[in-house]
Design a protein around this motif. Sequence first.
Motif, PDB file in Angstrom:
ATOM      1  N   VAL A 122      81.913  26.814 -29.704  1.00  0.00           N
ATOM      2  CA  VAL A 122      82.399  25.995 -28.587  1.00  0.00           C
ATOM      3  C   VAL A 122      81.349  24.949 -28.216  1.00  0.00           C
ATOM      4  O   VAL A 122      81.661  23.785 -27.997  1.00  0.00           O
ATOM      5  CB  VAL A 122      82.758  26.885 -27.373  1.00  0.00           C
ATOM      6  CG1 VAL A 122      82.867  26.082 -26.101  1.00  0.00           C
ATOM      7  CG2 VAL A 122      84.060  27.622 -27.634  1.00  0.00           C
ATOM      8  N   LEU A 123      80.079  25.358 -28.172  1.00  0.00           N
ATOM      9  CA  LEU A 123      79.029  24.429 -27.773  1.00  0.00           C
ATOM     10  C   LEU A 123      78.650  23.435 -28.863  1.00  0.00           C
ATOM     11  O   LEU A 123      78.057  22.405 -28.584  1.00  0.00           O
ATOM     12  CB  LEU A 123      77.797  25.202 -27.299  1.00  0.00           C
ATOM     13  CG  LEU A 123      78.031  25.972 -26.000  1.00  0.00           C
ATOM     14  CD1 LEU A 123      76.839  26.821 -25.656  1.00  0.00           C
ATOM     15  CD2 LEU A 123      78.379  25.054 -24.852  1.00  0.00           C
ATOM     16  N   GLU A 124      79.003  23.729 -30.120  1.00  0.00           N
ATOM     17  CA  GLU A 124      78.761  22.775 -31.207  1.00  0.00           C
ATOM     18  C   GLU A 124      79.859  21.719 -31.286  1.00  0.00           C
ATOM     19  O   GLU A 124      79.626  20.619 -31.755  1.00  0.00           O
ATOM     20  CB  GLU A 124      78.694  23.517 -32.549  1.00  0.00           C
ATOM     21  CG  GLU A 124      77.434  24.307 -32.749  1.00  0.00           C
ATOM     22  CD  GLU A 124      77.497  25.197 -33.984  1.00  0.00           C
ATOM     23  OE1 GLU A 124      78.474  25.090 -34.776  1.00  0.00           O
ATOM     24  OE2 GLU A 124      76.583  26.006 -34.160  1.00  0.00           O
ATOM     25  N   ASN A 125      81.047  22.054 -30.818  1.00  0.00           N
ATOM     26  CA  ASN A 125      82.187  21.157 -30.895  1.00  0.00           C
ATOM     27  C   ASN A 125      82.112  20.123 -29.763  1.00  0.00           C
ATOM     28  O   ASN A 125      82.132  20.486 -28.584  1.00  0.00           O
ATOM     29  CB  ASN A 125      83.475  21.978 -30.785  1.00  0.00           C
ATOM     30  CG  ASN A 125      84.710  21.136 -30.921  1.00  0.00           C
ATOM     31  OD1 ASN A 125      84.835  20.091 -30.292  1.00  0.00           O
ATOM     32  ND2 ASN A 125      85.638  21.605 -31.716  1.00  0.00           N
ATOM     33  N   PRO A 126      82.032  18.826 -30.088  1.00  0.00           N
ATOM     34  CA  PRO A 126      81.892  17.796 -29.041  1.00  0.00           C
ATOM     35  C   PRO A 126      83.050  17.798 -28.041  1.00  0.00           C
ATOM     36  O   PRO A 126      82.832  17.604 -26.843  1.00  0.00           O
ATOM     37  CB  PRO A 126      81.863  16.481 -29.822  1.00  0.00           C
ATOM     38  CG  PRO A 126      81.555  16.851 -31.219  1.00  0.00           C
ATOM     39  CD  PRO A 126      82.012  18.256 -31.421  1.00  0.00           C
ATOM     40  N   ASN A 127      84.272  18.028 -28.500  1.00  0.00           N
ATOM     41  CA  ASN A 127      85.426  18.049 -27.609  1.00  0.00           C
ATOM     42  C   ASN A 127      85.343  19.228 -26.643  1.00  0.00           C
ATOM     43  O   ASN A 127      85.572  19.078 -25.438  1.00  0.00           O
ATOM     44  CB  ASN A 127      86.716  18.107 -28.426  1.00  0.00           C
ATOM     45  CG  ASN A 127      87.944  17.935 -27.561  1.00  0.00           C
ATOM     46  OD1 ASN A 127      87.905  17.273 -26.536  1.00  0.00           O
ATOM     47  ND2 ASN A 127      89.033  18.549 -27.977  1.00  0.00           N
ATOM     48  N   SER A 128      84.985  20.382 -27.155  1.00  0.00           N
ATOM     49  CA  SER A 128      84.854  21.566 -26.296  1.00  0.00           C
ATOM     50  C   SER A 128      83.713  21.396 -25.298  1.00  0.00           C
ATOM     51  O   SER A 128      83.837  21.782 -24.139  1.00  0.00           O
ATOM     52  CB  SER A 128      84.597  22.811 -27.145  1.00  0.00           C
ATOM     53  OG  SER A 128      85.685  23.062 -27.986  1.00  0.00           O
ATOM     54  N   ARG A 129      82.602  20.832 -25.752  1.00  0.00           N
ATOM     55  CA  ARG A 129      81.466  20.586 -24.852  1.00  0.00           C
ATOM     56  C   ARG A 129      81.876  19.697 -23.699  1.00  0.00           C
ATOM     57  O   ARG A 129      81.547  19.956 -22.539  1.00  0.00           O
ATOM     58  CB  ARG A 129      80.317  19.924 -25.612  1.00  0.00           C
ATOM     59  CG  ARG A 129      79.369  20.868 -26.255  1.00  0.00           C
ATOM     60  CD  ARG A 129      78.065  20.192 -26.620  1.00  0.00           C
ATOM     61  NE  ARG A 129      78.206  18.886 -27.202  1.00  0.00           N
ATOM     62  CZ  ARG A 129      78.129  18.613 -28.503  1.00  0.00           C
ATOM     63  NH1 ARG A 129      77.917  19.571 -29.360  1.00  0.00           N
ATOM     64  NH2 ARG A 129      78.265  17.390 -28.947  1.00  0.00           N
ATOM     65  N   LYS A 130      82.618  18.644 -24.017  1.00  0.00           N
ATOM     66  CA  LYS A 130      83.065  17.708 -22.977  1.00  0.00           C
ATOM     67  C   LYS A 130      84.001  18.412 -21.984  1.00  0.00           C
ATOM     68  O   LYS A 130      83.908  18.203 -20.777  1.00  0.00           O
ATOM     69  CB  LYS A 130      83.752  16.514 -23.622  1.00  0.00           C
ATOM     70  CG  LYS A 130      83.997  15.393 -22.672  1.00  0.00           C
ATOM     71  CD  LYS A 130      84.434  14.151 -23.403  1.00  0.00           C
ATOM     72  CE  LYS A 130      84.320  12.984 -22.472  1.00  0.00           C
ATOM     73  NZ  LYS A 130      84.137  11.743 -23.137  1.00  0.00           N
ATOM     74  N   ARG A 131      84.877  19.257 -22.494  1.00  0.00           N
ATOM     75  CA  ARG A 131      85.792  20.012 -21.624  1.00  0.00           C
ATOM     76  C   ARG A 131      85.009  20.939 -20.689  1.00  0.00           C
ATOM     77  O   ARG A 131      85.315  21.045 -19.504  1.00  0.00           O
ATOM     78  CB  ARG A 131      86.770  20.838 -22.454  1.00  0.00           C
ATOM     79  CG  ARG A 131      87.853  20.026 -23.098  1.00  0.00           C
ATOM     80  CD  ARG A 131      88.682  20.886 -24.044  1.00  0.00           C
ATOM     81  NE  ARG A 131      89.745  20.116 -24.622  1.00  0.00           N
ATOM     82  CZ  ARG A 131      91.021  20.200 -24.236  1.00  0.00           C
ATOM     83  NH1 ARG A 131      91.372  21.032 -23.288  1.00  0.00           N
ATOM     84  NH2 ARG A 131      91.926  19.450 -24.802  1.00  0.00           N
ATOM     85  N   ILE A 132      84.003  21.624 -21.242  1.00  0.00           N
ATOM     86  CA  ILE A 132      83.197  22.537 -20.431  1.00  0.00           C
ATOM     87  C   ILE A 132      82.458  21.773 -19.341  1.00  0.00           C
ATOM     88  O   ILE A 132      82.449  22.187 -18.177  1.00  0.00           O
ATOM     89  CB  ILE A 132      82.204  23.321 -21.323  1.00  0.00           C
ATOM     90  CG1 ILE A 132      82.965  24.354 -22.132  1.00  0.00           C
ATOM     91  CG2 ILE A 132      81.114  23.982 -20.488  1.00  0.00           C
ATOM     92  CD1 ILE A 132      82.158  25.004 -23.225  1.00  0.00           C
ATOM     93  N   ILE A 133      81.846  20.665 -19.701  1.00  0.00           N
ATOM     94  CA  ILE A 133      81.114  19.864 -18.721  1.00  0.00           C
ATOM     95  C   ILE A 133      82.040  19.401 -17.607  1.00  0.00           C
ATOM     96  O   ILE A 133      81.726  19.542 -16.417  1.00  0.00           O
ATOM     97  CB  ILE A 133      80.425  18.666 -19.414  1.00  0.00           C
ATOM     98  CG1 ILE A 133      79.276  19.172 -20.290  1.00  0.00           C
ATOM     99  CG2 ILE A 133      79.923  17.646 -18.396  1.00  0.00           C
ATOM    100  CD1 ILE A 133      78.724  18.128 -21.249  1.00  0.00           C
TER     101      ILE A 133
END
Length: 162
Positions: free
Chosen positions: A135-146
């Motif tokens: 999840v933290l490596e995936n740019p889309n998932s990172r943006k969603r988490i932030i």
Amino acid sequence: MLAIRLMKKPILSPKKAITEGVVMKALKSRCELKQHLQELLQNLWDNGSTGRSIHKVLKTVNLKPVFWTREKILFVTEHGPFPSFLNRFHLSDSNSCACGEVSDPIHYATSCPLTLSWHIRETSTSLKSLWYPRVLENPNSRKRIINMVKFIIDNENIMRLE
């Protein structure tokens, strides 16, 4: 070999150590010392009792810093505006989300109806150890988490069941 300058007398300043010190050679090179340090730190990291939530994500020790945003740190450490964290330190009467479930970061990221816009697909229990790093490596998932953590911080009063 790594050269180390030592003083014969107690040093008064770093400048004196450079100009008046005695040069001694270390038995190991800088590379070997870094490797030994990394092995020691890895052993402490694997067998320690603190930082287990971070250990899920960062399994290996690296001497280079990891540049995470505040939101990613809050998500991975499970600290911050999450009622489960606030309840653990008696800052909230309940560890439940406004939707009624226990509100840890994974709940908000995968199943909470209040954060539906930022949901990430949850994995099976057997693959849970791989979920955080991916999840933290995936740019889309990172943006969603932030964005999700920012939303929770901005709307903290409506996210808690009290």
